[in-house]
Motif scaffolding. Structure first.
Motif, PDB file in Angstrom:
ATOM      1  N   LEU A   1       0.797  -1.058  -0.040  1.00 19.79           N
ATOM      2  CA  LEU A   1       0.163  -0.048  -0.141  1.00 19.79           C
ATOM      3  C   LEU A   1       0.968   1.102   0.029  1.00 19.79           C
ATOM      4  CD1 LEU A   1      -2.774   1.483   0.445  1.00 19.79           C
ATOM      5  CD2 LEU A   1      -2.610   1.107   2.757  1.00 19.79           C
ATOM      6  N   PHE A   2       1.935   1.322   0.804  1.00 20.28           N
ATOM      7  CA  PHE A   2       2.850   2.405   0.868  1.00 20.28           C
ATOM      8  C   PHE A   2       3.402   2.469  -0.530  1.00 20.28           C
ATOM      9  CE2 PHE A   2       7.123   3.966   1.951  1.00 20.28           C
ATOM     10  CZ  PHE A   2       6.610   4.871   2.629  1.00 20.28           C
ATOM     11  N   ILE A   3       4.108   1.469  -1.072  1.00 22.71           N
ATOM     12  CA  ILE A   3       4.578   1.561  -2.347  1.00 22.71           C
ATOM     13  C   ILE A   3       3.463   2.320  -3.504  1.00 22.71           C
ATOM     14  CG2 ILE A   3       5.694   0.451  -4.285  1.00 22.71           C
ATOM     15  CD1 ILE A   3       6.776  -1.341  -2.330  1.00 22.71           C
ATOM     16  N   PHE A   4       2.207   1.760  -3.432  1.00 16.77           N
ATOM     17  CA  PHE A   4       1.297   2.116  -4.210  1.00 16.77           C
ATOM     18  C   PHE A   4       1.031   3.638  -4.102  1.00 16.77           C
ATOM     19  CE2 PHE A   4      -3.281   2.777  -5.044  1.00 16.77           C
ATOM     20  CZ  PHE A   4      -3.310   2.395  -6.721  1.00 16.77           C
ATOM     21  N   ILE A   5       0.817   4.023  -2.905  1.00 12.43           N
ATOM     22  CA  ILE A   5       0.631   5.489  -2.645  1.00 12.43           C
ATOM     23  C   ILE A   5       1.633   6.043  -3.260  1.00 12.43           C
ATOM     24  CG2 ILE A   5       0.415   7.373  -0.826  1.00 12.43           C
ATOM     25  CD1 ILE A   5      -0.888   5.060   0.858  1.00 12.43           C
ATOM     26  N   GLY A   6       3.089   5.774  -3.111  1.00 15.88           N
ATOM     27  CA  GLY A   6       4.061   6.473  -3.481  1.00 15.88           C
ATOM     28  C   GLY A   6       4.397   6.510  -4.982  1.00 15.88           C
ATOM     29  N   VAL A   7       3.792   5.633  -5.795  1.00 17.74           N
ATOM     30  CA  VAL A   7       3.857   5.759  -7.102  1.00 17.74           C
ATOM     31  C   VAL A   7       2.825   6.738  -7.610  1.00 17.74           C
ATOM     32  CG1 VAL A   7       3.063   4.504  -9.079  1.00 17.74           C
ATOM     33  CG2 VAL A   7       4.523   3.373  -7.488  1.00 17.74           C
ATOM     34  N   LEU A   8       1.779   7.015  -6.904  1.00 16.62           N
ATOM     35  CA  LEU A   8       0.581   7.977  -7.259  1.00 16.62           C
ATOM     36  C   LEU A   8       1.187   9.236  -6.940  1.00 16.62           C
ATOM     37  CD1 LEU A   8      -2.610   6.359  -6.154  1.00 16.62           C
ATOM     38  CD2 LEU A   8      -1.903   6.421  -8.603  1.00 16.62           C
ATOM     39  N   TYR A   9       1.948   9.165  -5.686  1.00 23.87           N
ATOM     40  CA  TYR A   9       2.288  10.720  -5.113  1.00 23.87           C
ATOM     41  C   TYR A   9       3.276  11.266  -6.134  1.00 23.87           C
ATOM     42  CZ  TYR A   9       4.441  13.776  -1.679  1.00 23.87           C
ATOM     43  OH  TYR A   9       4.971  14.728  -0.771  1.00 23.87           O
ATOM     44  N   VAL A  10       4.300  10.305  -6.617  1.00 27.44           N
ATOM     45  CA  VAL A  10       5.279  10.861  -7.706  1.00 27.44           C
ATOM     46  C   VAL A  10       4.768  11.210  -8.897  1.00 27.44           C
ATOM     47  CG1 VAL A  10       7.272  10.234  -8.767  1.00 27.44           C
ATOM     48  CG2 VAL A  10       7.163   9.847  -6.328  1.00 27.44           C
ATOM     49  N   ALA A  11       3.862  10.061  -9.481  1.00 20.23           N
ATOM     50  CA  ALA A  11       3.362  10.359 -10.736  1.00 20.23           C
ATOM     51  C   ALA A  11       2.364  11.671 -11.142  1.00 20.23           C
ATOM     52  CB  ALA A  11       2.403   9.279 -11.064  1.00 20.23           C
ATOM     53  N   GLN A  12       1.731  12.073  -9.874  1.00 22.34           N
ATOM     54  CA  GLN A  12       0.667  13.077  -9.772  1.00 22.34           C
ATOM     55  C   GLN A  12       1.466  14.457  -9.346  1.00 22.34           C
ATOM     56  OE1 GLN A  12      -2.189  12.918 -11.248  1.00 22.34           O
ATOM     57  NE2 GLN A  12      -1.918  10.936 -11.681  1.00 22.34           N
ATOM     58  N   ASP A  13       2.523  14.522  -9.087  1.00 24.63           N
ATOM     59  CA  ASP A  13       3.619  15.575  -8.578  1.00 24.63           C
ATOM     60  C   ASP A  13       2.823  16.161  -7.350  1.00 24.63           C
ATOM     61  OD1 ASP A  13       5.236  15.805 -10.398  1.00 24.63           O
ATOM     62  OD2 ASP A  13       4.663  17.166 -11.627  1.00 24.63           O
ATOM     63  N   LEU A  14       2.374  15.243  -6.196  1.00 25.97           N
ATOM     64  CA  LEU A  14       1.869  15.719  -5.157  1.00 25.97           C
ATOM     65  C   LEU A  14       2.771  16.158  -3.978  1.00 25.97           C
ATOM     66  CD1 LEU A  14      -1.084  12.880  -4.875  1.00 25.97           C
ATOM     67  CD2 LEU A  14      -1.210  15.456  -5.782  1.00 25.97           C
ATOM     68  N   VAL A  15       3.906  16.472  -4.455  1.00 26.31           N
ATOM     69  CA  VAL A  15       4.912  16.940  -3.686  1.00 26.31           C
ATOM     70  C   VAL A  15       4.745  17.872  -2.279  1.00 26.31           C
ATOM     71  CG1 VAL A  15       6.721  16.479  -5.059  1.00 26.31           C
ATOM     72  CG2 VAL A  15       6.046  18.533  -5.075  1.00 26.31           C
ATOM     73  N   TYR A  16       3.764  18.620  -2.647  1.00 29.38           N
ATOM     74  CA  TYR A  16       3.135  19.843  -1.830  1.00 29.38           C
ATOM     75  C   TYR A  16       2.379  19.127  -0.478  1.00 29.38           C
ATOM     76  CZ  TYR A  16      -0.878  19.083  -4.663  1.00 29.38           C
ATOM     77  OH  TYR A  16      -2.088  18.529  -5.167  1.00 29.38           O
ATOM     78  N   LEU A  17       1.792  17.992  -0.775  1.00 27.37           N
ATOM     79  CA  LEU A  17       1.246  17.352   0.220  1.00 27.37           C
ATOM     80  C   LEU A  17       2.166  16.715   1.448  1.00 27.37           C
ATOM     81  CD1 LEU A  17      -1.726  15.461  -1.577  1.00 27.37           C
ATOM     82  CD2 LEU A  17      -2.000  17.645  -0.003  1.00 27.37           C
ATOM     83  N   ASN A  18       2.754  17.717   2.027  1.00 24.06           N
ATOM     84  CA  ASN A  18       3.602  16.897   3.255  1.00 24.06           C
ATOM     85  C   ASN A  18       3.546  17.761   4.632  1.00 24.06           C
ATOM     86  OD1 ASN A  18       6.148  16.641   4.436  1.00 24.06           O
ATOM     87  ND2 ASN A  18       7.050  16.105   2.484  1.00 24.06           N
ATOM     88  N   PRO A  19       3.007  16.718   5.495  1.00 25.32           N
ATOM     89  CA  PRO A  19       2.793  17.226   6.619  1.00 25.32           C
ATOM     90  C   PRO A  19       3.778  18.159   7.421  1.00 25.32           C
ATOM     91  CG  PRO A  19       1.982  15.124   6.586  1.00 25.32           C
ATOM     92  CD  PRO A  19       2.889  15.398   5.357  1.00 25.32           C
ATOM     93  N   ILE A  20       5.149  17.596   7.141  1.00 23.72           N
ATOM     94  CA  ILE A  20       6.270  18.352   7.814  1.00 23.72           C
ATOM     95  C   ILE A  20       6.473  19.599   7.219  1.00 23.72           C
ATOM     96  CG2 ILE A  20       8.527  18.000   8.063  1.00 23.72           C
ATOM     97  CD1 ILE A  20       6.921  15.856   9.440  1.00 23.72           C
ATOM     98  N   LEU A  21       6.275  19.868   6.119  1.00 25.31           N
ATOM     99  CA  LEU A  21       6.278  21.153   5.411  1.00 25.31           C
ATOM    100  C   LEU A  21       5.327  22.093   6.136  1.00 25.31           C
ATOM    101  CD1 LEU A  21       6.974  20.365   1.622  1.00 25.31           C
ATOM    102  CD2 LEU A  21       8.678  20.876   3.411  1.00 25.31           C
ATOM    103  N   ALA A  22       4.229  21.625   6.233  1.00 33.47           N
ATOM    104  CA  ALA A  22       3.135  22.313   6.837  1.00 33.47           C
ATOM    105  C   ALA A  22       3.573  22.950   8.314  1.00 33.47           C
ATOM    106  CB  ALA A  22       1.767  21.451   7.033  1.00 33.47           C
ATOM    107  N   LEU A  23       4.094  21.717   9.096  1.00 33.68           N
ATOM    108  CA  LEU A  23       4.699  22.122  10.530  1.00 33.68           C
ATOM    109  C   LEU A  23       5.786  23.282  10.327  1.00 33.68           C
ATOM    110  CD1 LEU A  23       4.927  18.757  11.852  1.00 33.68           C
ATOM    111  CD2 LEU A  23       3.164  20.370  12.804  1.00 33.68           C
TER     112      LEU A  23
END
Length: 204
Positions: free
Chosen positions: A126-148
């Motif tokens: 599941l973690f790898i699947f989410i990662g593939v989508l995250y990278v393919a869709q350029d979701l780099v802005y969805l990062n809780p640490i950057l929000a903190l």
């Protein structure tokens, strides 16, 4: 623009809270593994340490992910801004997506039972699947640490802008024609980091 490797690193860093919570949740396991690791380096006890490849793989994997995540955050903070951008259009804040990301994709992985290989395998896939989508869709802005760290992301027409500046500050800079330094993270994703120094007119 970020490479795929950079995007994967940012994806891994977005799960930093998960790695920490796993260690806290199963602190006894990690403490025992640390003790075993110390015993391995102690020649007098090295022969009595049992090598369980499954638990050692899990332990090393979590520590490696934690290390990569921390290094990536520092890299993201320290990377120099190499572009200048003119501020145009309206900015609409969209912070709820970060909370949805945590609730939907981070918290469920905490249900993993580290003593059950099937549970770990399913969550890993599941973690790898989410990662593939995250990278393919350029979701780099969805990062809780950057929000903190104080970053918010805004919709700016078809673009997504990640910055510490408020909408009021961005509007002020736009009205005064002040440019901003930043970087391009993806096809339509930008980060605004600092204000370009405005040269004062020479005094007469």
């Amino acid at each position: 623009m970020l490479t795929k490797t950079d995007k994967w690193r940012l994806f891994l860093s977005s799960y930093l809270p998960l790695y920490i919570l796993i260690i806290v949740k199963d602190y006894q396991f990690f403490w025992n593994m640390f003790c075993k690791m110390n015993a391995i380096f102690d020649k007098s006890q090295a022969n009595i340490v049992k090598f369980d490849i499954y638990h050692w793989s899990f332990f090393i994997g979590v520590i490696a992910l934690l290390t990569v995540a921390i290094i990536t955050i520092f890299w993201f903070i320290l990377v120099p801004s190499n572009q200048r951008y003119e501020i145009i259009g309206e900015f609409e804040k969209s912070g709820d997506s970060v909370i949805s990301y945590i609730v939907t994709y981070v918290i469920p992985l905490l249900s993993m039972d580290i003593d059950d290989p099937n549970s770990v395998l399913i969550n890993l896939l599941l973690f790898i699947f989410i990662g593939v989508l995250y990278v393919a869709q350029d979701l780099v802005y969805l990062n809780p640490i950057l929000a903190l760290l104080g970053y918010s992301f805004y919709m700016n027409g078809k673009n997504i802008v990640l910055t510490k500046f408020s909408t009021e500050k961005l509007k002020e800079l736009q009205e005064n024609g002040i440019r901003i330094k930043g970087n391009r993270l993806g096809a339509d994703i930008y980060i605004y980091r600092e204000i370009v120094a405005v040269k004062k007119p020479p005094t007469k």
